[in-house]
Write a protein that holds these residues in place. Structure first.
Motif, PDB file in Angstrom:
ATOM      1  N   GLU A  90       0.828  -1.222   0.000  1.00 14.58           N
ATOM      2  CA  GLU A  90       0.000   0.000   0.000  1.00 14.58           C
ATOM      3  C   GLU A  90       0.860   1.270   0.000  1.00 14.58           C
ATOM      4  OE1 GLU A  90      -2.505  -0.296   3.475  1.00 14.58           O
ATOM      5  OE2 GLU A  90      -3.342  -2.187   2.741  1.00 14.58           O
ATOM      6  N   HIS A  91       2.111   1.135   0.429  1.00 19.14           N
ATOM      7  CA  HIS A  91       3.021   2.292   0.499  1.00 19.14           C
ATOM      8  C   HIS A  91       4.325   1.957  -0.227  1.00 19.14           C
ATOM      9  CE1 HIS A  91       0.377   2.547   4.047  1.00 19.14           C
ATOM     10  NE2 HIS A  91       0.398   3.834   3.806  1.00 19.14           N
ATOM     11  N   ASN A  93       7.811   1.810  -2.087  1.00 16.98           N
ATOM     12  CA  ASN A  93       9.064   2.595  -2.006  1.00 16.98           C
ATOM     13  C   ASN A  93       9.232   3.419  -0.732  1.00 16.98           C
ATOM     14  OD1 ASN A  93       9.753   1.662  -4.590  1.00 16.98           O
ATOM     15  ND2 ASN A  93       8.441   3.253  -5.490  1.00 16.98           N
ATOM     16  N   VAL A  94       8.386   3.168   0.268  1.00 17.61           N
ATOM     17  CA  VAL A  94       8.569   3.867   1.549  1.00 17.61           C
ATOM     18  C   VAL A  94       9.398   2.952   2.462  1.00 17.61           C
ATOM     19  CG1 VAL A  94       7.417   4.884   3.564  1.00 17.61           C
ATOM     20  CG2 VAL A  94       6.358   5.075   1.297  1.00 17.61           C
ATOM     21  N   PRO A  95      10.533   3.422   2.966  1.00 15.36           N
ATOM     22  CA  PRO A  95      11.363   2.561   3.816  1.00 15.36           C
ATOM     23  C   PRO A  95      10.658   2.162   5.123  1.00 15.36           C
ATOM     24  CG  PRO A  95      12.248   4.794   3.769  1.00 15.36           C
ATOM     25  CD  PRO A  95      11.132   4.755   2.772  1.00 15.36           C
ATOM     26  N   VAL A  96      10.984   0.955   5.593  1.00 15.67           N
ATOM     27  CA  VAL A  96      10.369   0.419   6.812  1.00 15.67           C
ATOM     28  C   VAL A  96      11.393   0.447   7.942  1.00 15.67           C
ATOM     29  CG1 VAL A  96       9.305  -1.587   7.917  1.00 15.67           C
ATOM     30  CG2 VAL A  96       8.872  -1.118   5.490  1.00 15.67           C
ATOM     31  N   ASP A 102       5.416  -0.137  17.402  1.00 18.25           N
ATOM     32  CA  ASP A 102       4.969   0.638  18.566  1.00 18.25           C
ATOM     33  C   ASP A 102       4.520   2.049  18.161  1.00 18.25           C
ATOM     34  OD1 ASP A 102       5.049   0.543  21.717  1.00 18.25           O
ATOM     35  OD2 ASP A 102       5.609   2.550  21.089  1.00 18.25           O
ATOM     36  N   LYS A 103       3.216   2.297  18.280  1.00 20.66           N
ATOM     37  CA  LYS A 103       2.680   3.602  17.841  1.00 20.66           C
ATOM     38  C   LYS A 103       3.153   4.741  18.749  1.00 20.66           C
ATOM     39  CE  LYS A 103      -1.659   3.141  20.350  1.00 20.66           C
ATOM     40  NZ  LYS A 103      -3.098   3.134  20.343  1.00 20.66           N
ATOM     41  N   ASN A 104       3.418   4.441  20.003  1.00 21.35           N
ATOM     42  CA  ASN A 104       3.838   5.502  20.927  1.00 21.35           C
ATOM     43  C   ASN A 104       5.275   5.951  20.655  1.00 21.35           C
ATOM     44  OD1 ASN A 104       1.333   5.416  22.191  1.00 21.35           O
ATOM     45  ND2 ASN A 104       1.988   3.801  23.591  1.00 21.35           N
ATOM     46  N   LEU A 105       6.152   4.972  20.466  1.00 22.62           N
ATOM     47  CA  LEU A 105       7.533   5.318  20.107  1.00 22.62           C
ATOM     48  C   LEU A 105       7.523   6.051  18.766  1.00 22.62           C
ATOM     49  CD1 LEU A 105      10.642   5.077  20.546  1.00 22.62           C
ATOM     50  CD2 LEU A 105      10.543   2.915  19.294  1.00 22.62           C
ATOM     51  N   ALA A 106       6.704   5.574  17.833  1.00 26.60           N
ATOM     52  CA  ALA A 106       6.623   6.196  16.508  1.00 26.60           C
ATOM     53  C   ALA A 106       6.227   7.666  16.634  1.00 26.60           C
ATOM     54  CB  ALA A 106       5.616   5.443  15.645  1.00 26.60           C
ATOM     55  N   GLN A 107       5.217   7.942  17.451  1.00 28.81           N
ATOM     56  CA  GLN A 107       4.751   9.323  17.617  1.00 28.81           C
ATOM     57  C   GLN A 107       5.821  10.188  18.278  1.00 28.81           C
ATOM     58  OE1 GLN A 107       1.700  10.306  16.234  1.00 28.81           O
ATOM     59  NE2 GLN A 107       2.806  12.236  16.528  1.00 28.81           N
ATOM     60  N   PHE A 108       6.517   9.595  19.263  1.00 28.20           N
ATOM     61  CA  PHE A 108       7.596  10.302  19.958  1.00 28.20           C
ATOM     62  C   PHE A 108       8.682  10.719  18.952  1.00 28.20           C
ATOM     63  CE2 PHE A 108      11.751   9.785  22.260  1.00 28.20           C
ATOM     64  CZ  PHE A 108      11.648  10.907  23.062  1.00 28.20           C
ATOM     65  N   LYS A 165       7.084  12.365   6.870  1.00 34.77           N
ATOM     66  CA  LYS A 165       5.728  11.833   7.020  1.00 34.77           C
ATOM     67  C   LYS A 165       5.816  10.403   7.563  1.00 34.77           C
ATOM     68  CE  LYS A 165       1.485  11.037   4.568  1.00 34.77           C
ATOM     69  NZ  LYS A 165       0.816  10.892   3.303  1.00 34.77           N
ATOM     70  N   PHE A 166       5.176  10.159   8.685  1.00 33.63           N
ATOM     71  CA  PHE A 166       5.222   8.848   9.338  1.00 33.63           C
ATOM     72  C   PHE A 166       3.947   8.053   9.053  1.00 33.63           C
ATOM     73  CE2 PHE A 166       8.745   8.328  12.455  1.00 33.63           C
ATOM     74  CZ  PHE A 166       9.441   9.481  12.150  1.00 33.63           C
ATOM     75  N   HIS A 167       4.109   6.809   8.604  1.00 35.34           N
ATOM     76  CA  HIS A 167       2.984   5.878   8.509  1.00 35.34           C
ATOM     77  C   HIS A 167       3.135   4.961   9.728  1.00 35.34           C
ATOM     78  CE1 HIS A 167       2.127   7.226   4.433  1.00 35.34           C
ATOM     79  NE2 HIS A 167       3.444   7.251   4.272  1.00 35.34           N
ATOM     80  N   ILE A 168       2.274   5.160  10.699  1.00 38.23           N
ATOM     81  CA  ILE A 168       2.475   4.541  12.018  1.00 38.23           C
ATOM     82  C   ILE A 168       1.647   3.273  12.196  1.00 38.23           C
ATOM     83  CG2 ILE A 168       2.150   4.930  14.516  1.00 38.23           C
ATOM     84  CD1 ILE A 168       2.913   7.857  14.048  1.00 38.23           C
TER      85      ILE A 168
END
Ligand code: 13P
Ligand code: SF4
Length: 303
Positions: A103-104, A106-109, A149-155, A164-167
């Motif tokens: 769905e995303h 070429n976006v690095p993981v 981890d959505k919390n670490l991602a948001q931090f 741009k973060f895809h969390i």
């Protein structure tokens, strides 16, 4: 056998088997006390990667022991309890990540180290709570997939607004139980206390914290701070090293004590059995391990 006898038998077997015991800060105090090295996920991975010992007894949860095995495939890596898992690591599986990647394109993981070897192998790089911001920066990208981890991602996202973060929607149950209300209750009684939390806590908790960092960084903050009282927003096992490394400092944990049952499945009798019986040997599928190793080493190079 009592703990003192067990400890001396563990020391004897460690020498006999040319073994190193490494342990996470969330281990039970008596397990930490038999370890040669205690650290956060990054410190543990680094220590495993450079040991000259033939056997690594890994006192932590499975993804940590797996990481050590991937980095040191020719060594015997043992985990004293084979079912010591991580709720957070279970929140992402390869099928889901593959779909998300489609769905995303070429976006690095960037995957948190709290993932299985399969997830690491599907990622571009991994990170720990200690180096996540630098790892994402190192990619020089405009967009990133960050999980689980959505919390670490948001931090991290809050510190890198240009990306741009895809969390991913994962979280750690232990850290999610730490609430703003439970911290404010303590602050009401102790207004001078410093609030020190792990980035796996919710953004609301992070917003009211004086300091946010990995387990090692939390310990160092308490040690170096002029303050005398600290509210600690992470798993209770960290108390043992804080008490050992600091004197004259008081720590309080929020109500509904943050306790990781998985970490507590590693007991001293199980560490002894691991050394006695060479159990439980960690193994990772060769192809997966080879891919995951590149991804882990990419992170170690950034750190
Ligand atoms: P650290 O890498 O900060 O030790 O965190 C590991 C972990 O599992 C936190 O829940
Ligand atoms: Fe996993 Fe949470 Fe336990 Fe850390 S505290 S090992 S993230 S379940």
């Amino acid at each position: 056998m009592n703990y003192i006898e067990m400890k001396s038998e563990i020391d004897r077997l460690k020498k006999e088997k040319n073994a190193i015991i490494i342990a996470h800060y969330y281990m039970r105090p008596e397990v930490q006390d038999v370890a040669d090295y205690i650290g956060d996920s990054l410190g543990l991975a680094r220590t495993a990667a450079k040991t000259d010992k033939q056997m690594i007894v890994f006192c932590g949860v499975d993804f940590m022991a797996e990481t050590a095995k991937i980095l040191m495939p020719d060594r015997d890596v043992l985990i004293p309890y084979s079912r010591a898992g991580c709720f957070l690591a279970d929140m992402i599986i390869p099928e889901e990540l593959n779909e998300y990647k489609e769905e995303h394109p070429n976006v690095p993981v960037v995957s948190y180290i709290n993932t299985t070897a399969e997830i690491k192998a599907l990622s571009d790089i991994i990170c720990t709570s200690s180096n996540a911001v630098n790892v994402v920066k190192s990619l020089h990208t405009k967009e990133v997939i960050f999980g689980p981890d959505k919390n670490l991602a948001q931090f991290v996202a809050d510190q890198l607004p240009e990306i741009k973060f895809h969390i991913w929607e994962g979280y750690c149950q232990v850290h999610e139980r730490i609430t703003v209300q439970s911290i404010l209750e303590i602050k009401k009684r102790h207004p001078d206390a410093a609030v020190v939390v792990h980035p796996e806590c919710t953004p609301q908790v992070i917003r009211i914290a004086d300091f946010v960092g990995s387990t090692t960084k939390i310990i160092n903050y308490v040690k170096d701070s002029d303050k005398k009282l600290f509210v600690i927003g992470t798993e209770i096992g960290i108390a043992h090293q804080i008490r050992k490394k600091t004197s004259g400092k008081r720590i309080i944990f929020p109500k509904a004590t943050p306790l990781c049952y998985n970490m507590k499945t590693i007991t001293l009798p199980r560490v002894l059995s691991a050394l006695k019986k060479d159990q439980f040997k960690v193994s990772v599928d060769k192809k997966t391990a080879e891919k995951a190793k590149i991804v882990i080493e990419r992170m170690l190079a950034v750190s």
